[in-house]
Scaffold this active site. Structure first.
Site, PDB file in Angstrom:
ATOM      1  N   ASP A 157      -5.690  -1.910  -0.127  1.00 25.91           N
ATOM      2  CA  ASP A 157      -5.299  -2.531  -1.292  1.00 25.91           C
ATOM      3  C   ASP A 157      -4.172  -2.082  -2.132  1.00 25.91           C
ATOM      4  OD1 ASP A 157      -6.757  -0.711  -2.173  1.00 25.91           O
ATOM      5  OD2 ASP A 157      -7.769  -1.559  -3.637  1.00 25.91           O
TER       6      ASP A 157
ATOM      7  N   LEU B  75     -19.960   4.858   0.381  1.00 25.74           N
ATOM      8  CA  LEU B  75     -18.973   5.875  -0.065  1.00 25.74           C
ATOM      9  C   LEU B  75     -17.853   5.362  -1.105  1.00 25.74           C
ATOM     10  CD1 LEU B  75     -18.972   7.684   3.566  1.00 25.74           C
ATOM     11  CD2 LEU B  75     -20.446   8.367   1.605  1.00 25.74           C
TER      12      LEU B  75
ATOM     13  N   LEU C 299      -7.792   8.246   1.201  1.00 25.17           N
ATOM     14  CA  LEU C 299      -8.109   8.215   2.753  1.00 25.17           C
ATOM     15  C   LEU C 299      -8.316   6.799   2.943  1.00 25.17           C
ATOM     16  CD1 LEU C 299     -10.669  11.064   2.878  1.00 25.17           C
ATOM     17  CD2 LEU C 299      -8.301  11.338   2.903  1.00 25.17           C
TER      18      LEU C 299
ATOM     19  N   LEU D 275     -17.234  11.632  -0.937  1.00 25.76           N
ATOM     20  CA  LEU D 275     -17.178  12.841  -0.188  1.00 25.76           C
ATOM     21  C   LEU D 275     -16.584  13.943  -0.878  1.00 25.76           C
ATOM     22  CD1 LEU D 275     -14.952  11.273   2.839  1.00 25.76           C
ATOM     23  CD2 LEU D 275     -17.410  11.655   2.744  1.00 25.76           C
TER      24      LEU D 275
ATOM     25  N   LYS E 156      -4.767  11.501  -3.850  1.00 20.47           N
ATOM     26  CA  LYS E 156      -4.624  11.270  -2.463  1.00 20.47           C
ATOM     27  C   LYS E 156      -5.860  10.132  -2.170  1.00 20.47           C
ATOM     28  CE  LYS E 156      -0.907  13.266  -1.653  1.00 20.47           C
ATOM     29  NZ  LYS E 156       0.453  12.452  -1.388  1.00 20.47           N
TER      30      LYS E 156
ATOM     31  N   GLY F 284     -15.821   0.994   2.715  1.00 21.03           N
ATOM     32  CA  GLY F 284     -15.203  -0.300   2.577  1.00 21.03           C
ATOM     33  C   GLY F 284     -13.838  -0.679   3.257  1.00 21.03           C
TER      34      GLY F 284
ATOM     35  N   ASN G 195      -4.264   0.427  -4.058  1.00 22.18           N
ATOM     36  CA  ASN G 195      -4.926   0.660  -5.676  1.00 22.18           C
ATOM     37  C   ASN G 195      -5.060  -0.664  -6.520  1.00 22.18           C
ATOM     38  OD1 ASN G 195      -5.847   3.158  -4.945  1.00 22.18           O
ATOM     39  ND2 ASN G 195      -3.542   3.776  -5.068  1.00 22.18           N
TER      40      ASN G 195
END
Length: 293
Positions: free
Chosen positions: A205, A181, A241, A227, A239, A201, A207
């Protein structure tokens, strides 16, 4: 023949090294009280103080819990499953055979603070899975190094209802059953398949490692998907998750919710989201992540 001093030293001790007896304590963690260092003595005094109030505190906690249960029973409040129920509800007995695996192979990419956050999110996943009526089949892969050390802080974790694996998921599950995912994928899942293993995962981090999960899936030649957030909701800002949010959406869907219902339940209320079928939505570029930062 053992001397009186020898007997004192081998008396049963608590986890902190104090004796479960009313007799004066002569030793603490194998060191004579009079020879304790300043730091050891502070710990010893804290232990003595705790032992003095422990019984009274535990009694108050039990009384408070009893009152809470009585109040809940009178007002028909659901307090969730009892300890007895939790012991019976194990993954092996669950009618749900959907597998979810958290990939913990990113230890070296995170600073200590983010590593701790990652494990905290994994612990939330475990708690939700244990309290679910039909737990998912939960796996942790690449469980070694820093992730294992973080878990070691929780006494008895080895006996938790989780499948721990030292190996990477690619060496655990059939390649054709794995689906990673990741929000960078062009594919979207609209339903769950019991024959698949969904990889999340295990990475916090902010990003700095954007796309790493997607790139790993490409390099390993395994299926990947995102998703269906943008299929159902428009959000002004990008955003991401957390690990536990992604898992919770999968759990709700496994329990019979649609993806739209699950996403709506899980996304924090502070995030402004508008259903894509709402009349007042104009044609905006949707930039929504379902990664694990």
């Amino acid at each position: 023949m053992k001397t009186e001093k020898d007997k004192q030293e081998i008396l049963p001790t608590t986890n902190e090294g104090t004796q479960n007896s009313d007799k004066p304590i002569e030793y603490f963690n194998g060191v004579e009280i009079s020879k304790l260092s300043k730091k050891q003595k502070k710990k010893y005094l804290r232990t003595v103080k705790w032992n003095a109030i422990k019984k009274e505190k535990r009694a108050k906690e039990r009384l408070k819990l009893k009152e809470k249960r009585i109040h809940a029973k009178i007002h028909n409040i659901d307090l969730g499953p009892s300890r007895k129920q939790l012991k019976r509800v194990k993954m092996a007995n669950s009618p749900c055979k959907i597998s979810v695996c958290i990939d913990l192979s990113f230890d070296d990419l995170m600073i200590d603070k983010d590593m701790a956050k990652t494990i905290k999110q994994v612990l939330r996943v475990y708690t939700m899975n244990r309290r679910a009526k039909s737990p998912l089949q939960l796996h942790l892969s690449s469980f070694n190094g820093r992730s294992e050390k973080e878990f070691a802080r929780h006494h008895g974790f080895e006996h938790w209802d989780i499948n721990f694996h030292i190996e990477d998921y690619i060496n655990i599950f059939p390649k054709e059953k794995i689906l990673y995912l990741t929000s960078e994928s062009d594919n979207t899942i609209m339903s769950l398949d019991e024959d698949k293993v969904y990889i999340i995962g295990g990475l916090v981090d902010h990003n700095s490692q954007k796309g790493i999960c997607y790139n790993k899936a490409i390099e390993q030649g395994i299926a990947h998907a995102k998703l269906p957030i943008e299929e159902f909701f428009w959000m002004k800002h990008r955003k991401v998750l957390t690990i536990n949010h992604v898992y919770e959406i999968l759990l709700y869907v496994s329990e019979g919710c649609s993806f739209k219902e699950a996403i709506d339940k899980v996304l924090p209320k502070r995030i402004e989201k508008i259903p894509t079928d709402a009349k007042d939505i104009e044609n905006h570029d949707i930039n929504v992540e379902s990664d694990n930062s």
